[in-house]
Enzyme design. Structure first.
Site, PDB file in Angstrom:
ATOM      1  N   ILE A   1      16.172   5.172  74.048  1.00 24.63           N
ATOM      2  CA  ILE A   1      16.918   3.995  74.518  1.00 24.63           C
ATOM      3  C   ILE A   1      16.532   2.744  73.721  1.00 24.63           C
ATOM      4  O   ILE A   1      17.371   1.886  73.436  1.00 24.63           O
ATOM      5  CB  ILE A   1      16.698   3.819  76.045  1.00 24.63           C
ATOM      6  CG1 ILE A   1      17.349   4.979  76.794  1.00 24.63           C
ATOM      7  CG2 ILE A   1      17.230   2.492  76.557  1.00 24.63           C
ATOM      8  CD1 ILE A   1      18.825   5.181  76.487  1.00 24.63           C
ATOM      9  N   HIS A   2      15.266   2.641  73.330  1.00 21.65           N
ATOM     10  CA  HIS A   2      14.835   1.431  72.610  1.00 21.65           C
ATOM     11  C   HIS A   2      15.467   1.299  71.218  1.00 21.65           C
ATOM     12  O   HIS A   2      15.366   0.262  70.594  1.00 21.65           O
ATOM     13  CB  HIS A   2      13.300   1.330  72.537  1.00 21.65           C
ATOM     14  CG  HIS A   2      12.629   2.340  71.658  1.00 21.65           C
ATOM     15  ND1 HIS A   2      11.271   2.324  71.426  1.00 21.65           N
ATOM     16  CD2 HIS A   2      13.104   3.394  70.944  1.00 21.65           C
ATOM     17  CE1 HIS A   2      10.953   3.320  70.621  1.00 21.65           C
ATOM     18  NE2 HIS A   2      12.034   3.979  70.313  1.00 21.65           N
ATOM     19  N   ASN A   3      16.130   2.375  70.753  1.00 19.48           N
ATOM     20  CA  ASN A   3      16.795   2.289  69.445  1.00 19.48           C
ATOM     21  C   ASN A   3      18.155   1.606  69.521  1.00 19.48           C
ATOM     22  O   ASN A   3      18.774   1.357  68.487  1.00 19.48           O
ATOM     23  CB  ASN A   3      17.045   3.698  68.883  1.00 19.48           C
ATOM     24  CG  ASN A   3      15.788   4.338  68.343  1.00 19.48           C
ATOM     25  OD1 ASN A   3      14.897   3.649  67.901  1.00 19.48           O
ATOM     26  ND2 ASN A   3      15.716   5.649  68.397  1.00 19.48           N
TER      27      ASN A   3
END
Ligand SMILES: C[S@@+](CC[C@H](N)C(=O)[O-])C[C@H]1O[C@@H](n2cnc3c(N)ncnc32)[C@H](O)[C@@H]1O
Length: 345
Positions: free
Chosen positions: A254-256
């Site tokens: 998700i952090h990408n």
């Protein structure tokens, strides 16, 4: 009495001026470590080529210049000059050998050319809505990796090296009693999933990633003791997932992505859950006591490499809500990451 030589770590924690010098020398130090890994200097020293002249001859380097790099590596405490111009690896330096347990060699190479070129654009990312990587390469990271298999191979190994540190902890922290099937979405080489499957003998697993990644993971899965409990599926997490499971894990995914893209991925995951299913995210939450030690630098790494970001709980909760999900639990894992449990609203 002669004052003992101070190493990087002593300096970093002494006066205010020297603390700043320590910070400013970080990229130079990182470059020296990269040279040590890239040219196999640490491996050569470890296998007995300890003299600077011999090392220089093997590598085609100018001995005096190599010696100056080696002395800085000594300052960083990864090697130690034992006799004149002869070096040995320290215990810390052994972490930089490619085959050592918990090796950080691939991670070192990840911080190499592509990362440096992206980092050079940090100020540009403050003005343009693109990642530093996109500005430097006119391509996004994952499409670039698909076109550059050697760099992609190192990327996968580096990701695994990073996860290895906390991977053993993850299966113990998950509540999988009423779960029969689990899918690792964007699971890369499958190391996280293999660990979970090996810990929980009742579970069946699916490793899901892009075709090129799954093709590579197949070889490794062949040697996995519990391979009969794992299916490999390739596809695109921006499209509906082609299976239903009781639980999904997504580590460092998700952090990408931007909020919009993250919502899309999470919505696809939610739709792939059986009734009462749950999603575990392995992500750094930027939040008080739960925030991992490298949370802020990882946040900037995401800005530089993918235009993604590490999120606070407020930011996570907004994305979860848009995907019809809610956060039910979160804990810090070894100060390196967090495990966030999410369920349907
Ligand atoms: C940062 S890596 C994380 C790998 C692994 N989960 C870990 O923690 O080591 C991101 C993964 O997402 C995968 N990925 C990127 N875009 C994807 C897409 N559209 N569909 C499926 N997987 C994708 C990549 O191939 C890569 O394996």
């Amino acid at each position: 009495m002669q004052k003992s030589q101070q190493n990087f770590f002593d300096i970093y924690s002494s006066t205010d001026e020297l603390k700043i010098h320590g910070m400013l020398s970080a990229s130079l130090n990182s470059k020296c470590i990269q040279i040590g890994v890239k040219y196999g200097i640490f491996s050569l020293i470890h296998s007995g080529t300890e003299n600077t002249k011999d090392l220089a001859k093997k590598l085609g380097f100018i001995p005096d210049r190599l010696y100056r790099v080696l002395k800085n590596l000594e300052h960083l405490t990864v090697i130690k000059e034992t006799n004149e111009h002869c070096f040995k690896l320290t215990a810390l330096g052994e972490k930089l050998l490619p085959d050592s347990k918990g090796s950080l060699a691939n991670l070192t190479m990840l911080w190499s050319d592509e990362f440096q070129n992206a980092t050079n654009n940090l100020d540009n990312t403050l003005k343009i809505e693109k990642s530093g990587f996109e500005i430097a390469y006119n391509d996004n990271l994952y499409s670039y990796l698909q076109k550059n298999p050697k760099i992609a191979e190192n990327f996968d190994l580096a990701m695994r090296g990073l996860s290895e540190y906390f991977n053993n902890e993850i299966p113990n922290e998950m509540d999988l009693k009423s779960v029969e099937s689990i899918a690792d979405i964007g699971g890369g080489s499958g190391a996280t999933l293999r660990n979970i499957i090996a810990h929980h003998s009742h579970l069946k697993g699916i490793l899901f990633d892009q075709k090129s990644v799954i093709d590579k993971a197949m070889n490794e899965m062949e040697h996995f003791q519990h391979k009969n409990r794992v299916d490999l599926v390739h596809g695109d997490f921006f499209k509906p997932l082609p299976f239903k499971v009781d639980c999904i894990i997504m580590s460092n995914i998700i952090h990408n992505w931007s909020d919009e893209k993250a919502t899309q991925i999470l919505l696809n995951c939610r739709n792939a859950l059986n009734e009462n299913g749950k999603i575990y995210l392995v992500e750094a939450a930027l939040e008080g006591s739960i925030e991992p030690i490298m949370g802020r630098s990882m946040d900037l790494t995401m800005l530089l490499m993918t235009s993604g970001k590490e999120r606070t709980f407020n930011e996570f909760d907004k994305v979860f809500h848009s995907a019809g999900l809610k956060r039910v639990n979160a804990k810090n894992i070894l100060n390196m990451t967090c495990l966030i449990e999410v369920k349907s609203i």
